[in-house]
Write a protein that holds these residues in place. Structure first.
Motif: not given
Length: 346
Positions: A26-45
């Motif tokens: 997951a996290i590797v993809n999250f990092v890569a997506l920053q180059e092409s998308h507006d990213c909202i990453y949530c810690v879903v407590d």
């Protein structure tokens, strides 16, 4: 962040002991997506407490996931990192969606069946309604895309069903309030290539898991260089040399897993790994894999440990992210209230 980029939302549960599987899956993809998308990453407590959590541990684990995000390369200034419970829109919108979704839909969710087990009647109502909250997480930001693994595909399909039903149920009100033909987008799954499925270092037929009693079954993101190298050395293998072709990995789950880990860490393919190591014994391959794993994961673990020593800094990242997330989600929720017929407080 620019207005024209598509928006990605994704969340990670603060379940503790983040490991190599979480990072590569997951996290590797999250990092890569920053180059092409507006990213909202949530810690879903809020999702985490659908099963009981130790309150003191939960706080620590929320900070640990945040530290993992930042240490892995997610930029909390250019993008948004926050924890779910700090933005009340998630709970508000989830209730509206609870009234849109059907009980039959929830009962068909395979993840609920898996987690509730045979004692379904004793499961929390929150566990049953988990997908409704997930829909609220995504649609509160009108996210256009969500990166999904196999275990979340069904939930994203439900999110699409809820959005469609809301748009249909309130179509006249949506149009009357000037929102056009539909209020919520039909979110698309974001497929970033074949999912990296990391298996246990002690049993190549089982997924790497934090719940495995053996710490040698996984590489934790907080492991230091010595621990990483030792776990690779002790990883279960078979007696044969590595094959020269990918087909030769069939029926050899441990070999397939270690080659897959090498490929994922190196950003290459299994075949390219075998082009280099095919015909060699694990006694040669494991040191190379250990060196690669230490070079990739060592700095992340070191930075995570540094960040965890300053919880105030992590809390400031979460608070700033929550304020920015709230600024996006609150107008969306206000529109929902208007469409549904609630009277908003001015």
């Amino acid at each position: 962040m620019t207005d024209f980029q598509p928006r990605v939302f994704s969340g990670v549960q603060p379940s503790g002991n983040l490991h190599l599987g979480n990072y590569l899956g997951a996290i590797v993809n999250f990092v890569a997506l920053q180059e092409s998308h507006d990213c909202i990453y949530c810690v879903v407590d809020m999702h985490a407490i659908t099963v009981w959590q130790d309150p003191r541990e939960l706080s620590r684990q929320i900070r640990e996931v945040t530290a993992a995000f930042v240490a892995s390369g997610i930029d909390p200034v250019k993008h948004i990192v926050f924890n779910q419970s700090q933005v009340s829109v998630h709970a508000e919108l989830a209730w509206v969606f609870n009234c849109v979704a059907r009980i039959g839909w929830m009962n068909r969710m395979t993840q609920f069946k898996d987690k509730a087990g045979k004692d379904k009647e004793n499961a929390s109502l929150g566990l049953l309604a988990y997908p409704s909250l997930m829909a609220a997480d995504i649609l509160a930001y009108k996210a256009t895309h969500v990166p999904v693994g196999e275990d979340q595909k069904q939930h994203l399909e439900l999110t699409r069903d809820i959005a469609q039903k809301f748009n249909n149920d309130f179509s006249e009100s949506i149009a009357a309030h000037g929102f056009g033909d539909a209020y919520f987008p039909i979110t698309e799954p974001l497929i970033t290539g074949p999912a990296t499925r990391i298996m246990s270092l002690r049993d190549g037929t089982k997924k790497m898991s934090k719940s495995d009693p053996s710490d040698y079954s996984r590489i934790n993101l907080t492991d230091d260089a010595d621990a990483i190298a030792q776990k690779i050395r002790k990883a279960k293998t078979d007696a044969d040399a590595l094959p020269s072709e990918v087909d030769g990995l069939k029926g050899r789950p441990e070999a397939d897993n270690l080659v897959g880990i090498y490929a994922a860490l190196a950003g290459t393919t299994k075949q390219q790994v075998l082009d280099t190591f095919g015909g060699r014994q694990f006694s040669e391959f494991k040191p190379a894999l250990g060196e690669l794993a230490v070079s990739r994961l060592g700095p992340i673990g070191e930075e995570m440990r540094r960040l965890m020593q300053d919880p105030g800094h992590i809390d400031a990242i979460l608070a700033a992210g929550a304020a920015r997330a709230e600024a996006i989600a609150r107008p969306v929720m206000d529109g929902v209230k208007d469409v549904v017929g609630f009277i908003r407080r001015n």
